[in-house]
Write a protein that holds these residues in place. Structure first.
Motif, PDB file in Angstrom:
ATOM      1  N   ILE A  23       0.845  -1.200   0.000  1.00  0.00           N
ATOM      2  CA  ILE A  23       0.000   0.000   0.000  1.00  0.00           C
ATOM      3  C   ILE A  23       0.880   1.250   0.000  1.00  0.00           C
ATOM      4  O   ILE A  23       0.635   2.195  -0.752  1.00  0.00           O
ATOM      5  CB  ILE A  23      -0.950   0.005   1.220  1.00  0.00           C
ATOM      6  N   LEU A  24       1.921   1.256   0.832  1.00  0.00           N
ATOM      7  CA  LEU A  24       2.790   2.424   0.924  1.00  0.00           C
ATOM      8  C   LEU A  24       3.497   2.704  -0.401  1.00  0.00           C
ATOM      9  O   LEU A  24       3.704   3.860  -0.759  1.00  0.00           O
ATOM     10  CB  LEU A  24       3.808   2.254   2.056  1.00  0.00           C
ATOM     11  N   GLU A  25       3.843   1.653  -1.131  1.00  0.00           N
ATOM     12  CA  GLU A  25       4.438   1.838  -2.461  1.00  0.00           C
ATOM     13  C   GLU A  25       3.464   2.569  -3.383  1.00  0.00           C
ATOM     14  O   GLU A  25       3.853   3.451  -4.141  1.00  0.00           O
ATOM     15  CB  GLU A  25       4.791   0.491  -3.087  1.00  0.00           C
ATOM     16  N   GLU A  26       2.199   2.204  -3.297  1.00  0.00           N
ATOM     17  CA  GLU A  26       1.178   2.809  -4.154  1.00  0.00           C
ATOM     18  C   GLU A  26       0.963   4.294  -3.828  1.00  0.00           C
ATOM     19  O   GLU A  26       0.559   5.061  -4.697  1.00  0.00           O
ATOM     20  CB  GLU A  26      -0.154   2.069  -4.010  1.00  0.00           C
ATOM     21  N   THR A  27       1.245   4.695  -2.587  1.00  0.00           N
ATOM     22  CA  THR A  27       1.035   6.097  -2.219  1.00  0.00           C
ATOM     23  C   THR A  27       2.022   7.037  -2.906  1.00  0.00           C
ATOM     24  O   THR A  27       1.830   8.250  -2.885  1.00  0.00           O
ATOM     25  CB  THR A  27       1.128   6.332  -0.685  1.00  0.00           C
ATOM     26  N   SER A  28       3.057   6.470  -3.506  1.00  0.00           N
ATOM     27  CA  SER A  28       4.070   7.292  -4.183  1.00  0.00           C
ATOM     28  C   SER A  28       3.902   7.327  -5.697  1.00  0.00           C
ATOM     29  O   SER A  28       4.717   7.929  -6.391  1.00  0.00           O
ATOM     30  CB  SER A  28       5.468   6.763  -3.854  1.00  0.00           C
ATOM     31  N   LYS A  29       2.875   6.684  -6.202  1.00  0.00           N
ATOM     32  CA  LYS A  29       2.656   6.641  -7.660  1.00  0.00           C
ATOM     33  C   LYS A  29       2.333   8.030  -8.199  1.00  0.00           C
ATOM     34  O   LYS A  29       1.846   8.887  -7.485  1.00  0.00           O
ATOM     35  CB  LYS A  29       1.500   5.691  -8.001  1.00  0.00           C
ATOM     36  N   ARG A  30       2.595   8.209  -9.486  1.00  0.00           N
ATOM     37  CA  ARG A  30       2.302   9.492 -10.138  1.00  0.00           C
ATOM     38  C   ARG A  30       0.807   9.757 -10.257  1.00  0.00           C
ATOM     39  O   ARG A  30       0.347  10.881 -10.101  1.00  0.00           O
ATOM     40  CB  ARG A  30       2.881   9.485 -11.562  1.00  0.00           C
ATOM     41  N   ASP A  31       0.058   8.706 -10.546  1.00  0.00           N
ATOM     42  CA  ASP A  31      -1.381   8.826 -10.787  1.00  0.00           C
ATOM     43  C   ASP A  31      -2.118   9.070  -9.467  1.00  0.00           C
ATOM     44  O   ASP A  31      -2.032   8.264  -8.541  1.00  0.00           O
ATOM     45  CB  ASP A  31      -1.880   7.547 -11.465  1.00  0.00           C
ATOM     46  N   LYS A  32      -2.862  10.160  -9.414  1.00  0.00           N
ATOM     47  CA  LYS A  32      -3.560  10.499  -8.163  1.00  0.00           C
ATOM     48  C   LYS A  32      -4.609   9.462  -7.793  1.00  0.00           C
ATOM     49  O   LYS A  32      -4.916   9.286  -6.613  1.00  0.00           O
ATOM     50  CB  LYS A  32      -4.173  11.894  -8.236  1.00  0.00           C
TER      51      LYS A  32
END
Length: 120
Positions: A23-32
């Motif tokens: 989940i924490l990895e996903e919080t850094s994605k470019r796509d809001k």
């Protein structure tokens, strides 16, 4: 006597840790949209009674939520604010102190939007 569920506890903790790291990895994605969904998933995890992060996990979660409070998307920011109450109930006092210090810093030194969201 040993409880029949005792051997499962380490694997549950490992699974929770794996889930939170994903989940924490996903919080850094470019796509809001990814960040929004990840923040929503993080909120769900934090609200679970059984969720107890380890010390390293606490630090990672706190850092991620503080970063999300300054996200470009106001929807992501709003969810990050909702993560704070269950988070401070789950982490050690040292982490709560660090969160409060950062929030105060954002209020005192941040941009206007930052001050507004962190003052909530």
């Amino acid at each position: 006597q040993n409880s029949p569920s005792a051997p499962l506890l380490p694997s549950i903790r490992a699974m929770t840790s794996f889930t939170v790291n994903a989940i924490l990895e996903e919080t850094s994605k470019r796509d809001k949209d990814y960040r929004y969904m990840a923040t929503s998933d993080l909120l769900s995890e934090l609200q679970k009674e059984s969720f107890k992060p380890d010390t390293d996990g606490e630090k990672k979660i706190c850092k991620a939520i503080l970063k999300l409070l300054n996200d470009q998307s106001s929807d992501v920011q709003g969810l990050a604010v909702k993560c704070l109450p269950p988070l401070v109930r789950k982490v050690h006092d040292a982490q709560v102190d660090a969160i409060i210090t950062e929030l105060c810093k954002f209020v005192l030194e941040g941009k206007e939007e930052q001050r507004d969201i962190c003052a909530i």
